[in-house]
Design an enzyme around this catalytic site. Structure first.
Site, mmCIF file in Angstrom:
data_model
loop_
_atom_site.group_PDB
_atom_site.id
_atom_site.type_symbol
_atom_site.label_atom_id
_atom_site.label_comp_id
_atom_site.label_asym_id
_atom_site.label_seq_id
_atom_site.Cartn_x
_atom_site.Cartn_y
_atom_site.Cartn_z
ATOM 1 N N TYR A 91 -5.359 9.688 -19.248
ATOM 2 C CA TYR A 91 -5.103 11.134 -19.401
ATOM 3 C C TYR A 91 -6.205 11.836 -20.206
ATOM 4 C CZ TYR A 91 -2.319 15.270 -20.775
ATOM 5 O OH TYR A 91 -1.857 16.539 -21.001
ATOM 6 N N ARG A 122 -2.528 13.460 -36.133
ATOM 7 C CA ARG A 122 -3.263 14.453 -35.333
ATOM 8 C C ARG A 122 -2.809 15.840 -35.766
ATOM 9 N NH1 ARG A 122 -2.718 13.616 -29.189
ATOM 10 N NH2 ARG A 122 -4.505 12.261 -29.515
HETATM 11 P P1 NAD Z 1 4.885 19.952 -16.910
HETATM 12 O O1 NAD Z 1 4.888 18.529 -16.456
HETATM 13 O O2 NAD Z 1 6.176 20.575 -17.283
HETATM 14 O O3 NAD Z 1 4.171 20.873 -15.829
HETATM 15 C C1 NAD Z 1 3.137 20.423 -15.006
HETATM 16 C C2 NAD Z 1 3.510 20.779 -13.584
HETATM 17 O O4 NAD Z 1 2.465 20.344 -12.708
HETATM 18 C C3 NAD Z 1 4.795 20.084 -13.111
HETATM 19 O O5 NAD Z 1 5.785 21.033 -12.783
HETATM 20 C C4 NAD Z 1 4.346 19.278 -11.910
HETATM 21 O O6 NAD Z 1 5.302 19.257 -10.858
HETATM 22 C C5 NAD Z 1 3.073 20.006 -11.490
HETATM 23 N N1 NAD Z 1 2.235 19.129 -10.673
HETATM 24 C C6 NAD Z 1 1.943 17.819 -10.890
HETATM 25 N N2 NAD Z 1 1.222 17.339 -9.872
HETATM 26 C C7 NAD Z 1 1.041 18.371 -8.992
HETATM 27 C C8 NAD Z 1 0.384 18.486 -7.745
HETATM 28 N N3 NAD Z 1 -0.227 17.435 -7.180
HETATM 29 N N4 NAD Z 1 0.408 19.679 -7.118
HETATM 30 C C9 NAD Z 1 1.060 20.743 -7.660
HETATM 31 N N5 NAD Z 1 1.695 20.691 -8.851
HETATM 32 C C10 NAD Z 1 1.682 19.516 -9.510
HETATM 33 O O7 NAD Z 1 3.846 20.016 -18.129
HETATM 34 P P2 NAD Z 1 3.502 21.204 -19.136
HETATM 35 O O8 NAD Z 1 3.930 20.752 -20.481
HETATM 36 O O9 NAD Z 1 3.968 22.500 -18.631
HETATM 37 O O10 NAD Z 1 1.907 21.138 -19.106
HETATM 38 C C11 NAD Z 1 1.093 22.081 -18.437
HETATM 39 C C12 NAD Z 1 -0.369 21.737 -18.652
HETATM 40 O O11 NAD Z 1 -0.662 21.695 -20.051
HETATM 41 C C13 NAD Z 1 -0.782 20.358 -18.104
HETATM 42 O O12 NAD Z 1 -2.092 20.430 -17.603
HETATM 43 C C14 NAD Z 1 -0.765 19.483 -19.328
HETATM 44 O O13 NAD Z 1 -1.620 18.377 -19.179
HETATM 45 C C15 NAD Z 1 -1.255 20.459 -20.392
HETATM 46 N N6 NAD Z 1 -0.844 20.047 -21.730
HETATM 47 C C16 NAD Z 1 0.453 20.157 -22.121
HETATM 48 C C17 NAD Z 1 0.810 19.747 -23.399
HETATM 49 C C18 NAD Z 1 2.229 19.860 -23.877
HETATM 50 O O14 NAD Z 1 2.493 19.495 -25.027
HETATM 51 N N7 NAD Z 1 3.185 20.315 -23.076
HETATM 52 C C19 NAD Z 1 -0.151 19.230 -24.276
HETATM 53 C C20 NAD Z 1 -1.459 19.125 -23.845
HETATM 54 C C21 NAD Z 1 -1.813 19.553 -22.577
#
Ligand code: NAD
Length: 338
Positions: free
Chosen positions: A154, A289
């Site tokens: 990741y 962190r």
């Molecule tokens: P989440 O898992 O709730 O949302 C991500 C969404 O992406 C999901 O609904 C999933 O269905 C969709 N997805 C996955 N594969 C897909 C594909 N092939 N096509 C279309 N959609 C797809 O996660 P989140 O917490 O809302 O995170 C959003 C972004 O923020 C992500 O990029 C995540 O890596 C980043 N992020 C989040 C956090 C956190 O603490 N929530 C921390 C660091 C980074």
């Protein structure tokens, strides 16, 4: 209240069925923009505020071209295969493959469809692990991502996608912006099923526990983190449309707690006594962190201020209500909640 003197834009939010995406769509609509949401799944809340919602698999280039079509001005690229520490430490290949495909094809589609701006949701997992070896860690500054030593799978993928964003900016003039989220939490976040993260998982365990019951905590509880409440995350994202510059920026809270303290806080919000059983055989990530927000503050003249207690109070209430609706809250029997 609109924070931007920005004319109405046509905005694409990918990952709009997920946690942050759903909140962002709602906020962008409130700001008066036209919004398209795209996700592999339907919104977990069962509804969306987007003007247009498309269920697409963004690992495929045609899906990305379609998502960025119809004169989209701005993309918030939030779609990713991700989850809590259990998931991201056990699925390196799938996460790296899926997210590489999504980010490569989304950037290229944005270029081909002449999108103006592209915000990439990066992560604190890009930071060098050697700089996070103590619970009393120095808050991480953006330059601490190099020399590169990010989390396997990741973290490496996020760091590479940040570089790709830079190349698309330099070679094609796409206005990219990489934002490193630090542990975002709040209502609508997954709280069970294997992809949930610590605050939501702890809210669930405490809500399901009888008073004075034992609950299972991953790690020895001394690992420290900071947690960003969802409303502040969305506030920062909206402000960054006009406030960003070419360099990556942290979006996090600077309020550090240990996981053991996080459990105590949730238990006190719930009005329960719980006994913590630490599972050192489970993954627990880096020792410490925290976010250094100086760059964010200098870019936006703003940084998150909602306290962890306040954000957790809203989150616990939401998790509690979800469980109550499903008739899952405990009766009088004493149980261990794992
Ligand atoms: P989440 O898992 O709730 O949302 C991500 C969404 O992406 C999901 O609904 C999933 O269905 C969709 N997805 C996955 N594969 C897909 C594909 N092939 N096509 C279309 N959609 C797809 O996660 P989140 O917490 O809302 O995170 C959003 C972004 O923020 C992500 O990029 C995540 O890596 C980043 N992020 C989040 C956090 C956190 O603490 N929530 C921390 C660091 C980074």
């Amino acid at each position: 209240v609109a924070v931007l003197a920005l004319a109405q834009q046509r905005i694409l939010v990918t990952g709009a069925g997920g946690f942050i995406g759903q909140h962002l769509v709602t906020r962008l609509k409130a700001e008066g923009h036209w919004v398209r949401g795209v996700d592999l799944r339907q919104p977990t809340a069962g509804k969306t505020d987007a003007d247009d919602f498309q269920q697409l698999d963004l690992r495929h280039p045609e899906a990305c071209l379609s998502a960025c079509g119809d004169k989209i001005d701005w993309v918030f690229q939030l779609a990713a295969d991700m989850g809590g520490i259990g998931y991201i430490t056990s699925s390196h290949a799938a996460i790296a493959r899926n997210n590489t495909l999504i980010n490569v094809h989304m950037l290229e589609a944005a270029r081909q469809q002449r999108v103006q701006g592209f915000l990439f949701s990066s992560s604190a997992c890009v930071y060098a692990q050697s700089k996070q070896s103590s619970p009393e860690v120095a808050p991480l500054k953006e330059e601490d991502a190099y020399p590169a030593d990010p989390e396997a799978g990741y973290g490496w993928e996020k760091l590479y996608a940040e570089e790709l964003c830079k190349y698309y900016r330099e070679d094609y003039g796409l206005d990219t912006c990489a934002v490193r989220f630090h542990n975002v939490y709040g209502p609508l976040g997954d709280f069970e099923g294997g992809k949930e993260k610590a605050p939501a998982a702890i809210c669930r365990k405490v809500a399901l526990a009888h008073d004075e019951a034992e609950i299972e905590i991953w790690g020895d509880g001394k690992q420290s983190r900071s947690f960003l409440y969802i409303d502040e995350c969305v506030e920062g994202l909206v402000r960054l449309i006009t406030g960003h510059d070419p360099l990556p920026v942290n979006l996090g809270s600077e309020e550090s707690v240990t996981i053991s303290e996080l459990v105590d806080l949730v238990a006190s919000i719930a009005g329960k006594e719980v006994v913590k059983r630490f599972r050192t055989d489970k993954p627990q990530g880096v020792r410490g962190r925290n976010s250094d927000n100086r760059r964010l503050l200098s870019l936006l003249g703003w940084q998150p201020t909602v306290s962890l207690r306040e954000g957790l109070t809203h989150t616990y209430q939401w998790v509690h209500d979800e469980l109550q609706q499903e008739n899952r809250l405990p009766g009088r029997r004493s149980v261990t909640v794992g």
